[in-house]
Structure formats: C-alpha cells, structure tokens
Design a protein around this motif. Structure first.
Motif, mmCIF file in Angstrom:
data_model
loop_
_atom_site.group_PDB
_atom_site.id
_atom_site.type_symbol
_atom_site.label_atom_id
_atom_site.label_comp_id
_atom_site.label_asym_id
_atom_site.label_seq_id
_atom_site.Cartn_x
_atom_site.Cartn_y
_atom_site.Cartn_z
ATOM 1 N N GLU A 1 14.368 -8.270 4.115
ATOM 2 C CA GLU A 1 15.691 -8.544 3.996
ATOM 3 C C GLU A 1 16.284 -9.793 3.384
ATOM 4 O O GLU A 1 16.879 -9.959 2.438
ATOM 5 N N GLN A 2 15.692 -10.750 4.250
ATOM 6 C CA GLN A 2 16.055 -12.355 3.882
ATOM 7 C C GLN A 2 15.683 -12.526 2.662
ATOM 8 O O GLN A 2 16.432 -13.478 1.977
ATOM 9 N N LEU A 3 14.273 -12.312 2.192
ATOM 10 C CA LEU A 3 14.053 -12.432 0.783
ATOM 11 C C LEU A 3 14.480 -11.679 -0.229
ATOM 12 O O LEU A 3 14.143 -12.120 -1.480
ATOM 13 N N GLY A 4 15.075 -10.645 0.090
ATOM 14 C CA GLY A 4 15.791 -9.831 -0.990
ATOM 15 C C GLY A 4 14.759 -8.727 -1.405
ATOM 16 O O GLY A 4 14.581 -8.418 -2.645
ATOM 17 N N ILE A 5 13.602 -8.535 -0.587
ATOM 18 C CA ILE A 5 12.804 -7.524 -0.957
ATOM 19 C C ILE A 5 13.179 -6.135 -0.570
ATOM 20 O O ILE A 5 13.032 -5.950 0.626
ATOM 21 N N PRO A 6 13.043 -5.132 -1.620
ATOM 22 C CA PRO A 6 13.860 -3.808 -1.142
ATOM 23 C C PRO A 6 12.826 -3.023 -0.385
ATOM 24 O O PRO A 6 13.339 -1.935 0.494
ATOM 25 N N ASN A 7 11.421 -3.006 -0.614
ATOM 26 C CA ASN A 7 10.672 -2.172 -0.006
ATOM 27 C C ASN A 7 9.469 -2.813 0.877
ATOM 28 O O ASN A 7 9.215 -3.852 0.454
ATOM 29 N N LEU A 8 9.024 -2.075 1.937
ATOM 30 C CA LEU A 8 7.892 -2.748 2.702
ATOM 31 C C LEU A 8 7.056 -1.712 3.138
ATOM 32 O O LEU A 8 7.177 -0.665 3.703
ATOM 33 N N VAL A 9 5.748 -1.901 2.500
ATOM 34 C CA VAL A 9 4.801 -0.854 2.607
ATOM 35 C C VAL A 9 3.931 -1.136 3.631
ATOM 36 O O VAL A 9 3.599 -2.395 3.929
ATOM 37 N N PHE A 10 3.400 -0.280 4.660
ATOM 38 C CA PHE A 10 2.567 -0.336 5.771
ATOM 39 C C PHE A 10 1.656 0.961 5.908
ATOM 40 O O PHE A 10 1.975 2.148 5.407
ATOM 41 N N HIS A 11 0.458 0.568 6.543
ATOM 42 C CA HIS A 11 -0.320 1.717 6.970
ATOM 43 C C HIS A 11 0.101 2.518 8.110
ATOM 44 O O HIS A 11 0.487 1.986 9.167
ATOM 45 N N PRO A 12 0.219 3.795 8.021
ATOM 46 C CA PRO A 12 0.903 4.555 9.196
ATOM 47 C C PRO A 12 0.263 4.329 10.518
ATOM 48 O O PRO A 12 0.978 4.326 11.502
ATOM 49 N N GLY A 13 -0.937 4.159 10.611
ATOM 50 C CA GLY A 13 -1.400 3.741 11.763
ATOM 51 C C GLY A 13 -2.781 4.765 12.100
ATOM 52 O O GLY A 13 -3.020 5.803 11.369
ATOM 53 N N ALA A 14 -3.566 4.511 13.223
ATOM 54 C CA ALA A 14 -4.599 5.129 13.703
ATOM 55 C C ALA A 14 -4.404 5.891 15.095
ATOM 56 O O ALA A 14 -3.846 5.186 16.040
ATOM 57 N N HIS A 15 -4.652 7.044 15.384
ATOM 58 C CA HIS A 15 -4.220 7.791 16.470
ATOM 59 C C HIS A 15 -5.299 7.225 17.422
ATOM 60 O O HIS A 15 -4.985 7.797 18.852
ATOM 61 N N MET A 16 -6.471 6.718 17.313
ATOM 62 C CA MET A 16 -7.601 6.361 18.366
ATOM 63 C C MET A 16 -8.044 7.823 19.099
ATOM 64 O O MET A 16 -8.310 8.576 18.591
ATOM 65 N N GLU A 17 -8.061 7.563 20.593
ATOM 66 C CA GLU A 17 -8.519 8.542 21.281
ATOM 67 C C GLU A 17 -7.362 9.638 21.532
ATOM 68 O O GLU A 17 -7.667 10.677 22.200
#
Length: 287
Positions: free
Chosen positions: A100-116
């Motif tokens: 938001e501070q930099l003015g970047i509209p989208n943030l992509v991330f890996h959903p995650g790992a459920h592990m055990e």
C-alpha cells in the motif's frame, strides 16, 4: 492495431525499489515484479518517503505498469503450528501495508503447506488467516493473489479446487484473486503444451475459478515432467513444457490484459542476459 500482452519479469530491488523498475525498463519490459522486503527474513527495513517517490517516479518515467509484489517464502498460512501461523499472518499483514505504501495493487503469495495436518484443515487455516487480515486492514486496497503451486510436499494450491475452496471460503472474496504459474500447473499435472490440452486445462480453470479472478501470470518453463510435482523453472521453450504452450497463451484474447511476469533463471549466456533471451522468445511467439 493488435494489443500486445503486458510482459515483464521479477527484478532485483538491490539498491532501491526503483532499481527494479529501471532494470525492467532497460529490457523494454511493460511490467515488473519485485519483493517489497528481504524474502528470506521476517524482519523488514522501513520504507522511506524517498523510497516511495523514487519508485513511483521510475514507474512513470519508464512507462512500466502493473507492479506486482511477491511475498516472502517464509509465510505459511496453512501451518498447524500456532506460532508459525500467527507469525505468517503478521508477516503478510506487514507486506500488505508495504505494498500500500509503495502503491503496488497486488500481492502474490503461496497458499501454504498443511504439513502433518489434513488438506481440509490447511485450507481452513488459510481462509481464517485471510479473514483475519481483512478484519485488521479493512481499508487496505491491496488484493491478495493466491498462487498456483507445483504440489511439492504438502503444499496447497496444486489443484484448482484448492484455490476455489479458499476463494469461496473467505468472507470478503472480492479482495482475493489468483496468480497462475505455468511451471507450477504443469508440474502439478495440468497439460498445456498441446492446443487441445491447453483448452481443456483452461476450461477447468474457468469453471472452477473464473478468468475474472486471474490477475497475474508467471511465465516459466519446467525442468521437470508433467505431474512431477517438482518446482524447477526453466527458460522459455527449453523445458518440458516447450514453446507451444506460451504461444497459445500469448495469442489467446482471454489473457491479453493480464500482466505476465518471467521468473526464469537469471544470469547471462554468451554475453546476453537470460531475461533478454526469454523476452525475445516470448515476443517471437506473438502472432
């Protein structure tokens, strides 16, 4: 006049955020992806007003659009470990504020790992985390992009149904969308090289997720085979996917307005930057 696809690459922020834009402009890219902090550390250096102004000025000066931020690889919203889950939520909150501070509209991330834990429990934790982030940041304009994954280990997101479940589960669904990675979906078992297979795969994508939710595309060939569930990026046309799939995508009107970003191996060969080589290959496939 034919509209050209918006193509860029992930570029380094060493020396300042604006440096990523300048590096993209040097190769005539029309978009750029970057990290908004060190991707292998939890802590983040403060962003100054000068950082912001230099970044925004560079985007305007060089006519580079669609800046995209990739979140830290440490974040795991699906973790069954309370401490890591809470740290991940806070980490993603900080990255949303930095975007938001930099003015970047989208943030992509890996959903995650459920592990055990189970897949269902992992998806439920991701949904809970996103809801919590939205509650903490009700006015933040940054859209979270769930990235398709290759399916290594217990990672979530290698089936379109995983992302569908998350999108349908969150309370504020309009604040979440998807980033598709060609290497990842191929490694996950979705064939895209043959035109018939390409059409079938994206028919499934449209049915389960919808093109209205597709906000970014990572263009990567794959070093590993279809369905290997191993995430190893290769140069465009030199991996197991081959050039045909990228030709299908670049000439499909459904993808014309969706910004695309290379995440292919960096460095250079025979004095030519790999980014330049991959860009040239992509442009050669546009009809």
């Amino acid at each position: 006049m034919t509209q050209l696809p918006v193509i860029g690459a992930h570029m380094s922020i060493a020396g300042g955020y604006y440096k990523a834009v300048e590096s993209a402009a040097d190769l005539a890219m029309s978009s750029v992806q970057l990290f908004c902090k060190n991707n292998n550390q939890w802590r983040a250096k403060e962003i100054t007003d000068k950082d912001v102004s230099l970044f925004q000025e560079a985007l305007a000066k060089h006519n580079v659009g669609s800046p995209l931020c990739h979140a830290s690889y440490l974040i795991n919203l699906a973790s069954p470990k309370p401490e890591l889950w809470e740290k991940s939520v806070e980490g993603l909150r900080i990255e949303m504020l930095r975007c938001e501070q930099l003015g970047i509209p989208n943030l992509v991330f890996h959903p995650g790992a459920h592990m055990e834990a189970t897949l269902e429990e992992g998806i439920a934790r991701i949904v809970k985390a996103i809801d919590e982030l939205h509650q903490q940041l009700p006015d933040c304009p940054v859209t979270l992009l769930l990235e398709t994954t290759a399916g290594q280990g217990s990672s979530i997101g290698h089936k379109f149904e995983h992302l569908q479940a998350i999108l349908e589960g969150v309370q504020e669904g309009e604040r979440v969308a998807v980033c598709l990675d060609t290497c990842h979906i191929f490694a996950a078992g979705y064939p895209i090289s043959d035109e018939k297979d390409f059409k079938a795969t994206f028919k499934d994508f449209h049915k389960l997720i919808g093109f209205d939710k597709l906000r970014a595309i990572h263009l990567n060939d794959s070093k590993k085979d279809l369905g290997s569930r191993v995430d190893r990026h290769d140069h465009i046309g030199e991996g197991k996917i081959g050039p045909e799939a990228f030709g299908h995508m670049l000439n499909d009107r459904r993808f014309k307005k969706i910004p695309m970003y290379l995440e292919t191996p960096k460095g250079e060969e025979d004095g030519v930057l790999n980014d330049a080589k991959n860009l040239a290959k992509l442009h050669s496939l546009i009809k």
